[in-house]
Write an enzyme that holds these catalytic residues in place. Structure first.
Site, PDB file in Angstrom:
ATOM      1  CE  LYS A  92      -4.223  -1.817   0.414  1.00 10.67           C
ATOM      2  NZ  LYS A  92      -5.268  -1.611  -0.611  1.00 10.67           N
ATOM      3  CD  GLU A 114     -10.279   3.623   0.794  1.00  9.29           C
ATOM      4  OE1 GLU A 114      -9.587   2.731   0.265  1.00  9.29           O
ATOM      5  OE2 GLU A 114     -10.110   4.839   0.556  1.00  9.29           O
ATOM      6  CB  SER A 382      -0.363  -8.209  -0.984  1.00  6.84           C
ATOM      7  OG  SER A 382      -1.238  -8.966  -0.154  1.00  6.84           O
TER       8      SER A 382
END
Length: 400
Positions: A92, A114, A382
């Site tokens: 991210k 969010e 991830s």
């Protein structure tokens, strides 16, 4: 395949994507789109982006051969793209930095986000601290319970975490509230959207910032495995880590792309989060048209996944298009399979994976034994699983 050049000028990937938002947001989206078009042609922006990825994030993330697990499974060789080793523990951060640099360039002093599993919230709080911005993160009340370590991390970084009590109190509802905030504070605020969904230009921007995952993999695989993988695999909620891995491989012949959705309690139960593989129709959610879990009246239905980051009823429009044209395939892994892969990865490789990533690992572990030993599967790991230990412990009846 022939040249792939999407989205079009209006943000469409075939019939998917586009801009379906309130009139009050159109000017902000036009401003963002125009600024991003200028940025795409500005080498100084990308130089700073790459500098931050190298010196702040710690990229490139390595590729690791999971030898013990591969040997135990007795088939294809499994490799991990170690996004869990990035600063803040997931993919991210690369997207958050790209958008924060854009926000700074546009003169926005306040950012909102969010988050579901909390990793995007942590990444946004991190870059806000890095660049001196005010930060508000919207998070479903249910996810706040599931992801308490990440909630505390966001607060430590100076962000205000806003609990969302509406709906299913998960990622979908957090995104709704973030959009409401943006409408109210559009002049001062930049919305750092965490996945490759939402209205144009977000699916394109998030993909572009995260395509570093696949670009690095293409460079690294010949060195570590002698060639490109036979299959690249990534979990899919909204789909950011997956599109970041897939996009650079779209034009590479012979590389199969598999997105793994959250099967929850099983597709037949209806309690899942698998719009692409679970038979969902097409609808509009959060500003874009895509595959969407909905009832006969077009109302969004409640989803379930053991993984907070995959607990989302929609999916990015580019994934919908890749499914329709057959370039990528999408499958579902249920909670039990994901938890089994989580534990196997811990015990065999000494790596605690995120529950999101565990879905991709579970598919690889299921398929590897059916493939020859000289075949190669590359899994996008991830994120790391520190954030999930309370969930995993709770399912085992253990209170930490």
């Amino acid at each position: 395949m022939e040249r792939y050049d999407l989205p079009d000028a209006n943000g469409h990937f075939g019939p998917y994507g586009g801009v379906y938002v309130a009139e009050t947001l159109m000017a902000a989206l036009d401003e963002l789109k125009n600024e991003y078009e200028r940025v795409k042609a500005d080498p100084t922006f990308w130089e700073e982006f790459r500098h931050e990825l190298k010196h702040y994030v710690g990229r490139p993330s390595p590729i690791y051969h999971a030898k013990r697990w591969s040997e135990q499974l007795g088939g294809a060789q499994i490799f991990f793209k170690r996004e869990d080793l990035n600063h803040t523990g997931a993919h991210k951060i690369s997207n958050a930095i790209g958008q924060a640099l854009l926000a700074r360039r546009m003169g926005k002093k306040r950012v909102i986000a969010e988050t579901g599993a909390g990793q995007h919230g942590v990444a946004t709080a991190t870059v806000a601290a890095r660049y001196g911005m005010e930060c508000f993160v919207y998070m479903g009340a249910e996810d706040i319970k599931r992801q308490s370590p990440n909630v505390f991390r966001m607060k430590l970084l100076g962000a205000t975490v806003v609990p969302v009590e509406s709906g299913s109190k998960t990622l979908k509802d957090a995104l709704n509230e973030a959009m409401r905030d943006w409408v109210t504070n559009v002049d001062s605020t930049f919305y750092i959207l965490g996945t490759a969904a939402g209205p144009h230009p977000y699916p394109m921007m998030v993909r572009d910032f995260l395509s570093v995952i696949g670009e690095e993999s293409k460079e690294q695989m010949p060195e570590v495995a002698g060639r490109q993988p036979d299959v690249v695999v990534a979990c899919v909620g909204g789909g950011s880590n997956a599109i970041g891995m897939f996009y650079p491989y779209i034009g590479v012949d012979g590389v199969r792309m598999v997105g793994v959705e959250a099967g929850g309690h099983g597709i037949a139960s209806g309690m899942h989060a698998a719009p692409l593989s679970g038979g969902a129709g097409v609808g509009v959610l959060h500003g874009a048209k895509s595959y969407l879990m909905q009832d006969a009246n077009g109302q969004v239905v409640e989803t379930h996944s053991v993984s907070a980051g995959l607990d989302y009823p929609g999916v990015g429009p580019e994934h919908s298009y890749l499914k329709d044209i057959g370039r990528a395939e999408y499958v579902a892994i249920d909670d039990k399979e994901a938890l089994s892969a989580f534990h196997d990865c811990c015990h065999l490789e000494g790596i605690i994976p995120a529950l999101e990533s565990s879905h991709a690992l579970a598919w690889a572990a299921k398929v590897a034994p059916t493939m020859a030993k000289d075949k190669v599967i590359l899994v996008n790991l991830s994120g790391r699983g520190d954030k999930d230990i309370n969930t995993v412990a709770g399912l085992a009846g253990i209170t930490l």
